[in-house]
Write an enzyme that holds these catalytic residues in place. Structure first.
Site, PDB file in Angstrom:
ATOM      1  N   LYS A  40       0.791  -1.058   0.541  1.00  0.00           N
ATOM      2  CA  LYS A  40      -0.412   0.374   0.358  1.00  0.00           C
ATOM      3  C   LYS A  40       0.942   1.164  -0.298  1.00  0.00           C
ATOM      4  O   LYS A  40       2.036   1.304   0.347  1.00  0.00           O
ATOM      5  CB  LYS A  40      -0.820   0.172   0.954  1.00  0.00           C
ATOM      6  CG  LYS A  40      -0.149  -0.852   2.276  1.00  0.00           C
ATOM      7  CD  LYS A  40      -1.259   0.498   3.405  1.00  0.00           C
ATOM      8  CE  LYS A  40      -0.112  -0.232   4.776  1.00  0.00           C
ATOM      9  NZ  LYS A  40      -0.969   0.172   5.621  1.00  0.00           N
ATOM     10  N   ARG A 140      -9.887   0.460  15.181  1.00  0.00           N
ATOM     11  CA  ARG A 140      -9.534   0.574  13.982  1.00  0.00           C
ATOM     12  C   ARG A 140     -11.345   0.634  13.051  1.00  0.00           C
ATOM     13  O   ARG A 140     -11.620   0.844  13.198  1.00  0.00           O
ATOM     14  CB  ARG A 140      -8.686   0.972  13.146  1.00  0.00           C
ATOM     15  CG  ARG A 140      -8.340   1.147  12.296  1.00  0.00           C
ATOM     16  CD  ARG A 140      -7.075   1.526  11.852  1.00  0.00           C
ATOM     17  NE  ARG A 140      -6.045   0.311  11.600  1.00  0.00           N
ATOM     18  CZ  ARG A 140      -4.818  -0.035  11.242  1.00  0.00           C
ATOM     19  NH1 ARG A 140      -4.135   1.143  10.911  1.00  0.00           N
ATOM     20  NH2 ARG A 140      -4.830  -0.462  10.543  1.00  0.00           N
ATOM     21  N   TYR A 268      15.170  30.603   4.100  1.00  0.00           N
ATOM     22  CA  TYR A 268      13.967  31.639   4.505  1.00  0.00           C
ATOM     23  C   TYR A 268      13.999  31.244   6.089  1.00  0.00           C
ATOM     24  O   TYR A 268      14.570  30.852   6.824  1.00  0.00           O
ATOM     25  CB  TYR A 268      12.547  30.579   4.456  1.00  0.00           C
ATOM     26  CG  TYR A 268      12.037  30.293   2.688  1.00  0.00           C
ATOM     27  CD1 TYR A 268      11.570  31.401   2.450  1.00  0.00           C
ATOM     28  CD2 TYR A 268      11.872  29.650   1.999  1.00  0.00           C
ATOM     29  CE1 TYR A 268      11.289  31.274   1.130  1.00  0.00           C
ATOM     30  CE2 TYR A 268      11.985  28.713   0.936  1.00  0.00           C
ATOM     31  CZ  TYR A 268      11.410  30.467   0.015  1.00  0.00           C
ATOM     32  OH  TYR A 268      10.714  30.181  -1.526  1.00  0.00           O
ATOM     33  N   MET A 315      10.789  24.285  -0.591  1.00  0.00           N
ATOM     34  CA  MET A 315       9.874  23.539  -1.301  1.00  0.00           C
ATOM     35  C   MET A 315      11.233  22.301  -2.319  1.00  0.00           C
ATOM     36  O   MET A 315      10.468  21.403  -2.400  1.00  0.00           O
ATOM     37  CB  MET A 315       8.930  24.420  -2.088  1.00  0.00           C
ATOM     38  CG  MET A 315       7.637  23.280  -2.244  1.00  0.00           C
ATOM     39  SD  MET A 315       6.701  24.384  -3.636  1.00  0.00           S
ATOM     40  CE  MET A 315       5.706  25.283  -2.171  1.00  0.00           C
TER      41      MET A 315
END
Length: 373
Positions: A40, A140, A268, A315
């Protein structure tokens, strides 16, 4: 999503290591036991179809995915082995699974009754393969009482179903304290006491159970997940009971090299300022690729040397300090080996205050996957 083949950055997937991890797990199992490979989330970021194809060649008996869409993609790619959807699939999509021989997880009486009605109304002839999920403490999905489970066993005897499996999931198998694990195991035994005939697949063991509790489990199948990809399910909590080979590496190459002057800042927020003149490389990888933004102060490997990540990861790019001037195009390893040094996915996860599962599954679609073996 674009797979960026034109930047020199690869997520390298070692299929030989993948097969070796499966073989080592198989050696720990009782004769005749079966392995369902969990692929998965794009095979934990490694690429679902290429990984599943390699695992089929390695002899796994089936596959687990989270979504029906993933299962259909495996079938479309030629995978013929058992494919089990671990999540709950809406009843109206179940005929798609029946038509392709895909196994579905069921955890409620209502779902079974609704599918019986749907199969009758639509005249569906192909039996739907089902695995009944038991909630022994994960909280779950799954049947919560032996009484409901017993009724479910009666329902799946109907011609519209093929009763293929029973399973549960342990919530704390990756922890040293086995108290809750044992409570869940006892609860599973309570459920199994109402079973008069076991289906072909009974699976309770995930990666952690397979590493540390396998001998205490009475079942014939294991779901092998993150350990198959060479990562410890407990992170750094418990040492593996058998060696695992890392499968995934992240390798890039410097696109820009410059000398940063003392007093100049990087990235940044100007969170890093050079105290002295130093060489800095810009690497074309960022948090959009799944490399966490918070890795300032960690390191990558260049020529077998640790090179500190300077400033915030951007990014699409990041900056690292070099020990000396290196040319543009120099290799940098974000995960994997460089000479005698190694950065594991768990190393990255620990620094980012998360788990290795999140790092692997977060590897972005635009990373070009390169397969070895």
């Amino acid at each position: 999503m674009v797979s960026a083949r034109l930047r020199k950055t690869d997520l390298v997937v070692d299929l030989k290591a993948l097969g070796a991890n499966v073989q080592r797990q198989r050696e720990q199992l009782a004769p005749g036991s079966r392995i369902l490979a969990v692929v998965k989330a794009n095979a934990y970021g490694n690429g679902m179809v290429p990984v599943a194809s390699a695992l089929a060649r390695a002899g796994v008996e089936g596959f687990c995915v989270a979504l029906l869409d993933e299962a259909i993609e495996l079938r479309d790619s030629g995978i013929q082995e058992l494919v089990l959807v671990l999540g709950i699939t809406p009843v109206e999509y179940a005929p798609l699974a029946a038509a392709q021989g895909i196994s579905l997880t069921v955890g409620s009486l209502e779902w079974l009754k609704n599918y019986q009605r749907l199969a009758k109304e639509e005249g569906i002839k192909q039996p739907l393969k089902v695995h009944l999920a038991l909630d022994t403490g994960m909280g779950r999905i799954g049947f919560t009482t032996p009484e409901d489970f017993k009724e479910a066993l009666q329902l799946v005897a109907a011609p519209c179903f093929e009763f293929e499996g029973i399973f549960t999931h342990f919530a704390t198998a990756d922890e040293e304290d086995a108290t809750y694990f044992e409570r869940q195991r006892a609860r599973f035994d309570d459920f199994m006491a109402v079973v008069t005939k076991r289906p072909p697949f009974v699976h309770v063991a995930n990666s952690a159970t397979g590493l540390w509790h396998q001998k205490s489990i009475v079942a014939n199948t294991i779901r092998m997940g993150i350990s198959m990809y060479g990562a410890n399910p407990s992170g750094v909590g418990i040492k593996e009971s058998f060696p695992l080979e890392p499968v995934t590496s992240l390798v890039t190459h410097a696109t820009y090299v410059k000398q940063l002057k003392a007093g100049e800042s990087v990235s940044y927020g100007a969170t890093y300022t050079a105290k002295e003149d130093e060489w800095v490389a810009t690497l074309p990888v960022g948090y959009a690729d799944g490399y966490p933004r918070r890795m300032q102060g960690f390191y990558v490997l260049v020529d077998g040397q640790r090179c500190e990540v300077l400033g915030r990861v951007c990014m699409d790019q990041m900056m690292v300090r070099l020990p000396k001037e290196y040319p543009v195009g120099t290799e940098a390893v974000l995960m994997g080996r460089s000479l005698d040094q190694e950065i594991t996915v768990t190393d990255v996860a620990e620094y980012a205050h998360t788990i290795n599962y999140e790092i692997l599954t977060g590897m972005g679609a635009r990373l070009h996957r390169r397969y070895l073996g």
